[in-house]
Design a protein around this motif. Structure first.
Motif, PDB file in Angstrom:
ATOM      1  N   ASN A  23     -46.123 -40.746 -32.977  1.00 45.85           N
ATOM      2  CA  ASN A  23     -46.526 -39.887 -31.869  1.00 45.85           C
ATOM      3  C   ASN A  23     -45.976 -38.470 -32.000  1.00 45.85           C
ATOM      4  O   ASN A  23     -45.850 -37.760 -31.014  1.00 45.85           O
ATOM      5  N   GLN A  79     -48.238 -35.696 -30.559  1.00 44.14           N
ATOM      6  CA  GLN A  79     -48.264 -35.712 -29.095  1.00 44.14           C
ATOM      7  C   GLN A  79     -46.949 -35.191 -28.507  1.00 44.14           C
ATOM      8  O   GLN A  79     -46.944 -34.518 -27.476  1.00 44.14           O
ATOM      9  N   ALA A 115     -46.510 -32.025 -25.986  1.00 43.58           N
ATOM     10  CA  ALA A 115     -45.836 -32.135 -24.691  1.00 43.58           C
ATOM     11  C   ALA A 115     -44.698 -31.129 -24.576  1.00 43.58           C
ATOM     12  O   ALA A 115     -44.505 -30.497 -23.530  1.00 43.58           O
ATOM     13  N   CYS A 147     -43.585 -34.290 -20.959  1.00 41.15           N
ATOM     14  CA  CYS A 147     -42.754 -35.195 -21.772  1.00 41.15           C
ATOM     15  C   CYS A 147     -42.460 -36.486 -21.010  1.00 41.15           C
ATOM     16  O   CYS A 147     -42.484 -37.584 -21.583  1.00 41.15           O
ATOM     17  N   LEU A 165     -45.577 -38.601 -21.114  1.00 44.37           N
ATOM     18  CA  LEU A 165     -45.782 -39.155 -22.452  1.00 44.37           C
ATOM     19  C   LEU A 165     -44.843 -40.320 -22.716  1.00 44.37           C
ATOM     20  O   LEU A 165     -45.269 -41.388 -23.194  1.00 44.37           O
ATOM     21  N   ARG A 180     -45.786 -43.429 -20.905  1.00 42.90           N
ATOM     22  CA  ARG A 180     -46.983 -44.086 -21.425  1.00 42.90           C
ATOM     23  C   ARG A 180     -46.713 -44.816 -22.738  1.00 42.90           C
ATOM     24  O   ARG A 180     -47.219 -45.930 -22.954  1.00 42.90           O
TER      25      ARG A 180
END
Length: 439
Positions: A40, A43, A47, A146, A149, A152
């Motif tokens: 990740n 991502q 973030a 953040c 994220l 999740r």
């Protein structure tokens, strides 16, 4: 509250089951965490850009890289850390064996911080997992991208029965603090740290507080390439990490008055490639900028007649999280170490102490207490249980009443570890018994 109660009940049940105490579970979670940041990465970059405007290089240096290094270090050493250590037992208790057994504390609460919302959330988590705890993770709501994220993706990689993440603002934090925990780990300001500590005191919960403070630089008389390197490192330590928004970031510089103009000019040249910084030369010492943590791109420079005066200047103020000192003078280094108190001291560089897993990271006094990083993170989330194995062979009769002079002398010699004296005492007693038998 109902959802939180269910979550806590599940975490405590998981801990009681013993599932988290084995090395296999701990290693599996650390490997999963490594996989999380690796898969990740893009991502996480996005973030961090949305929350803090971080460049990917800075994001990897201060966030992803820190987490990967920490997790890999723990994976390499966790079995050694978990192993019982031999404890020294007095010869008087022979035959006996002592050991020190690290055990997890239980269910712990970790508060992340907004300025480094990935590393300062996941790095303590690595310590809690390595020690075998179940965890509630509360990321900062001031870094919402953040936080979202992490909320999740963490359940996709880590054991959801042992590690839970809860989002929310101060109202959620208040509810969490009302619960009974086995440890609370908090990174943030001294003001909020006092609130955390007050709440923890209601349940006698141990806490680790990683707080800030006004971290000074002492700049001794340097010249040439040494001075240029020092100024570059000072600029990097002040404006490099999140535009000065770092607990270990430089707060002010102490320098001899005659060197101040040179310092200012070198800083001007050095910071042209960075952000829009501000240098303040000799601001009033009672100004707010000199009494509170700045957490921004402003750098006060305080001039002194003699650089040795920096010792008193620092000592008269709350203890900083770290002191940075640029000097080649060994005597002055020793003076700084002996006559000041701080969480750490770094000579001739800035910030790099944070990535040293072999050194404890933490504050003292108002800058916090407790320590972590590497083995120190494992220790922070562990209890070292003392275990004594005794044999039924040999009984120490002098520890039981009725009391007499012989037993007093025996105990006196035992507590002074005078085993030769004990032996002579026992031999003397034997001779006395022998004489009595001859009569």
């Amino acid at each position: 509250m109902e959802e939180l109660s269910r979550s806590l009940a599940e975490l405590k049940q998981t801990f009681r089951s013993g599932k988290t105490k084995g090395a296999a579970w701990r290693e599996a979670q650390l490997r999963a965490l490594l996989k999380l940041v690796e898969e990740n990465e893009t991502q996480i970059f996005e973030a961090l850009k949305r929350d803090l405007g971080k460049h990917p290089v800075e994001a990897y240096r201060d966030e992803i890289g820190v987490v990967k290094k920490s997790a890999e270090h723990s994976l390499a050493h966790i079995k050694k850390w978990m192993a019982p250590k031999k404890g020294q037992i007095p010869l008087l208790l022979f035959p006996s064996k002592g050991e020190i057994l690290p055990e997890p504390l239980g269910t712990v609460l970790i508060f992340g911080s907004w300025n480094f919302p990935i590393s300062l959330t996941l790095d303590p988590l690595i310590g809690a997992i390595s020690a075998g705890n179940t965890v509630v993770l509360k990321p900062s709501d001031l870094a919402p991208a953040c936080s979202s994220l992490l909320s999740r993706i963490i359940p996709l990689y880590l054991d959801t029965k042992a590690i839970k993440i809860i989002e929310g603002g101060s109202n959620v934090a208040e509810i969490l603090l009302e619960q009974r925990w086995d440890k609370i780990f908090f990174t943030g300001s001294p003001r909020v740290g006092s609130i955390i500590m007050s709440a923890a005191a209601k349940h006698l919960t141990p806490v680790t507080l990683e707080l800030g403070g006004k971290c000074p630089v002492i700049l001794d008389s340097l010249s040439g390439s040494d001075l240029k390197a020092a100024v570059k490192r000072i600029a990097g330590g002040k404006w490099g990490p999140c535009a000065g928004q770092a607990c270990i970031g430089i707060d002010y510089v102490l320098v001899q008055q005659k060197f101040a103009p040179v310092l200012v000019e070198l800083l001007k040249n050095c910071i042209k490639t960075i952000i829009e910084p501000t240098i303040l030369l000799d601001p009033p010492l009672d100004a707010q900028i000199m009494s509170e943590e700045i957490f921004g791109p402003l750098l006060p420079i305080i001039t002194l007649d003699k650089i040795e005066e920096s010792i008193d200047f620092i000592s008269e103020r709350p203890k900083p999280l770290t002191i940075y000192a640029f000097t080649k003078n060994k005597r002055f280094k020793d003076q700084i170490l002996q006559e000041t108190s701080s969480g750490s001291v770094t000579f001739n560089d800035t910030l790099v102490q944070f990535i040293c897993d072999g050194l404890p990271f933490g504050g003292v006094g108002q800058s916090g207490f407790g320590r972590y990083h590497g083995k120190f993170s494992f220790d922070t989330f562990s209890h070292e249980k003392a275990v004594l194995h005794r044999s039924f062979f040999l009984e120490l009769e002098p520890r039981y009443p009725p009391w007499n002079d012989f037993k007093l002398e025996f105990i006196r010699l035992a507590y002074s570890f005078n085993y030769v004296g004990l032996l002579l005492l026992l031999l003397g007693l034997r001779r006395r018994f022998a004489r009595n038998l001859n009569l």
